[in-house]
Design a protein around this motif. Structure first.
Motif, short mmCIF file in Angstrom:
data_model
loop_
_atom_site.label_atom_id
_atom_site.label_comp_id
_atom_site.label_asym_id
_atom_site.label_seq_id
_atom_site.Cartn_x
_atom_site.Cartn_y
_atom_site.Cartn_z
N PHE A 273 41.24 36.14 48.75
CA PHE A 273 42.12 35.07 47.97
C PHE A 273 41.50 34.61 46.81
N LEU A 274 41.92 34.59 45.52
CA LEU A 274 41.40 34.17 44.31
C LEU A 274 41.40 32.79 44.27
N ARG A 275 42.66 32.21 44.95
CA ARG A 275 42.87 30.74 44.85
C ARG A 275 43.32 30.13 46.34
N TYR A 276 43.13 28.99 46.47
CA TYR A 276 43.91 28.29 47.77
C TYR A 276 45.26 28.08 47.33
N LEU B 135 37.88 42.70 45.45
CA LEU B 135 38.00 44.09 44.72
C LEU B 135 39.02 45.09 45.43
N GLU B 136 38.91 44.98 46.60
CA GLU B 136 39.83 46.04 47.43
C GLU B 136 41.29 45.61 46.92
N LYS B 137 41.76 44.41 46.90
CA LYS B 137 43.13 43.96 46.68
C LYS B 137 43.37 44.24 45.19
N TYR B 138 42.43 43.96 44.43
CA TYR B 138 42.65 44.29 42.87
C TYR B 138 42.88 45.57 42.62
N TYR C 128 47.01 37.82 41.61
CA TYR C 128 46.50 39.27 41.36
C TYR C 128 47.38 39.79 40.21
N ILE C 129 48.55 39.72 39.94
CA ILE C 129 49.39 40.24 38.66
C ILE C 129 48.91 39.84 37.57
N ALA C 130 48.63 38.45 37.47
CA ALA C 130 47.99 37.85 36.28
C ALA C 130 46.74 38.40 35.86
N ARG C 131 45.81 38.64 36.85
CA ARG C 131 44.64 39.48 36.55
C ARG C 131 44.70 40.78 36.14
N GLU D 130 32.88 39.54 37.94
CA GLU D 130 33.15 38.18 38.43
C GLU D 130 33.15 38.07 39.84
N TYR D 131 33.62 39.21 40.73
CA TYR D 131 33.81 39.05 41.97
C TYR D 131 33.20 40.08 42.59
N ALA D 132 31.99 40.52 42.03
CA ALA D 132 31.24 41.61 42.55
C ALA D 132 30.78 41.03 44.29
N ALA D 133 30.66 39.86 44.47
CA ALA D 133 30.27 39.50 45.77
C ALA D 133 31.41 39.34 46.88
#
Length: 345
Positions: A256-259, A327-330, A304-307, A319-322
């Motif tokens: 999740f990108l955000r809570y 990355l899978e959901k993106y 995710y749509i925004a990104r 930014e989210y390499a860790a």
């Protein structure tokens, strides 16, 4: 006699039908009602820019939630009755919402009569949003504001919303900052604005939601159950301790990108000797955020749509390499979003 009565009824029925038909043919719109959402041209640069957007795209843009006024006769005391038309973001056709958000209007304009930042906002909409937004998803209007925060569980504005969809207007926050934003920041804000409109459409349609099933299934816990809406952290508002730490940011490791910004958990307590009392007046209380919940499906789609709409894959992956789950959901969203957009043309 009975025969004559039947003939008479048929005659009058036919006459009534013909009269109604003639009346229907003569019906034309009166145009007596004021069209509050029609913009007029102006010599003022910002207002002229908004008019040009309206002329090109048909979408009015407002920076004041009072969008007009008109005289409506006189009161019994002889005073003029003036109606003020105000954008009501809680209005829906069948009901009213429960004041989901609080927004703050433009300080520069209302306190300083400065519209320079509004011209920046008009240029932003004309370059980054309206030309790229699907026409069928244009909002009734845009309302530009300084900030948008959740009204119920986040009154201190820990989480600021970028945009908010309502029937009469889609709010865009941070208008006073747009002129100072970098190119990437403007693209991200535009992504959030468009995502707000798309997600509102998606969540109303089961077929659209089903299109993203594979995306949702990525956010499952070790037991296989989806994590959407599950709680993390403390949910006890009656016990006071000297310090609390925000639970670890495992929303990222869970994909999740955000809570969920509408389900924050606060410790609200007042110490009086050995007695502890809860109090929800946050202006006078010591308040700590001690928990949160994972987002619901619509919030996850929104982020995710925004990104994806930003279109900068390299920056996102760095930014989210860790966080491999993110990355899978993106990558999934990059494949699924075009399938949805093809259906809304």
């Amino acid at each position: 006699m009975k025969k004559e009565l039947i003939i008479g009824m048929c005659f009058w029925g036919l006459a009534f039908f013909m009269a109604c038909s003639n009346d229907d043919e003569d019906l034309t719109p009166s145009y007596a009602d004021q069209n509050w959402y029609k913009l007029e041209d102006s010599d003022e640069p910002a207002d002229h820019a908004f008019y040009e957007l309206f002329r090109t795209y048909g979408v009015p843009v407002f920076y004041n939630d009072t969008i007009g006024q008109e005289e409506r006769g006189f009161s019994k005391e002889g005073e003029k009755v003036i109606h003020y038309e105000v954008i009501d973001i809680d209005y829906w056709i069948t009901n009213r919402t429960m004041n989901s958000v609080i927004y703050v209007l433009n300080k520069n304009y209302f306190e300083n009569n400065n519209k320079s930042h509004l011209l920046d906002a008009a240029q932003f909409l004309g370059e980054y949003v309206l030309p790229k937004l699907k026409k069928s998803k244009y909002p009734m209007s845009f309302l530009l504001v300084d900030s948008i925060v959740n009204n119920r569980t986040d009154p201190r504005g820990l989480h600021v919303f970028n945009s908010y969809y309502a029937m009469t207007a889609t709010l865009i926050g941070g208008v006073h900052r747009i002129g100072k934003m970098t190119e990437s920041e403007k693209k991200l804000l535009a992504g959030y604005v468009m995502a707000e409109l798309y997600v509102y459409d998606i969540k109303k349609n089961d077929a659209y939601m089903n299109l993203f099933t594979e995306f949702f299934d990525c956010s499952a816990g070790t037991d296989g159950k989806l994590l959407y809406g599950s709680q993390k952290g403390r949910n006890n508002n009656t016990t006071w301790q000297t310090s609390y730490l925000l639970p670890s940011k495992d929303w990222l490791t869970s994909g999740f990108l955000r809570y969920n910004p509408t389900q924050l958990i606060y410790l609200l307590a007042q110490r009086e000797g050995n007695k502890v009392e809860t109090n929800y007046d946050l202006s006078t209380m010591d308040t700590k955020l001690v928990g949160y919940t994972f987002p619901i499906r619509e919030q996850d789609l929104y982020e995710y749509i925004a990104r994806v709409l930003v279109g900068d894959d390299v920056a996102f992956e760095n930014e989210y390499a860790a966080y491999p789950k993110i990355l899978e959901k993106y990558k999934l969203m990059k494949r699924l979003l075009p399938l949805y957009l093809e259906q809304v043309d």
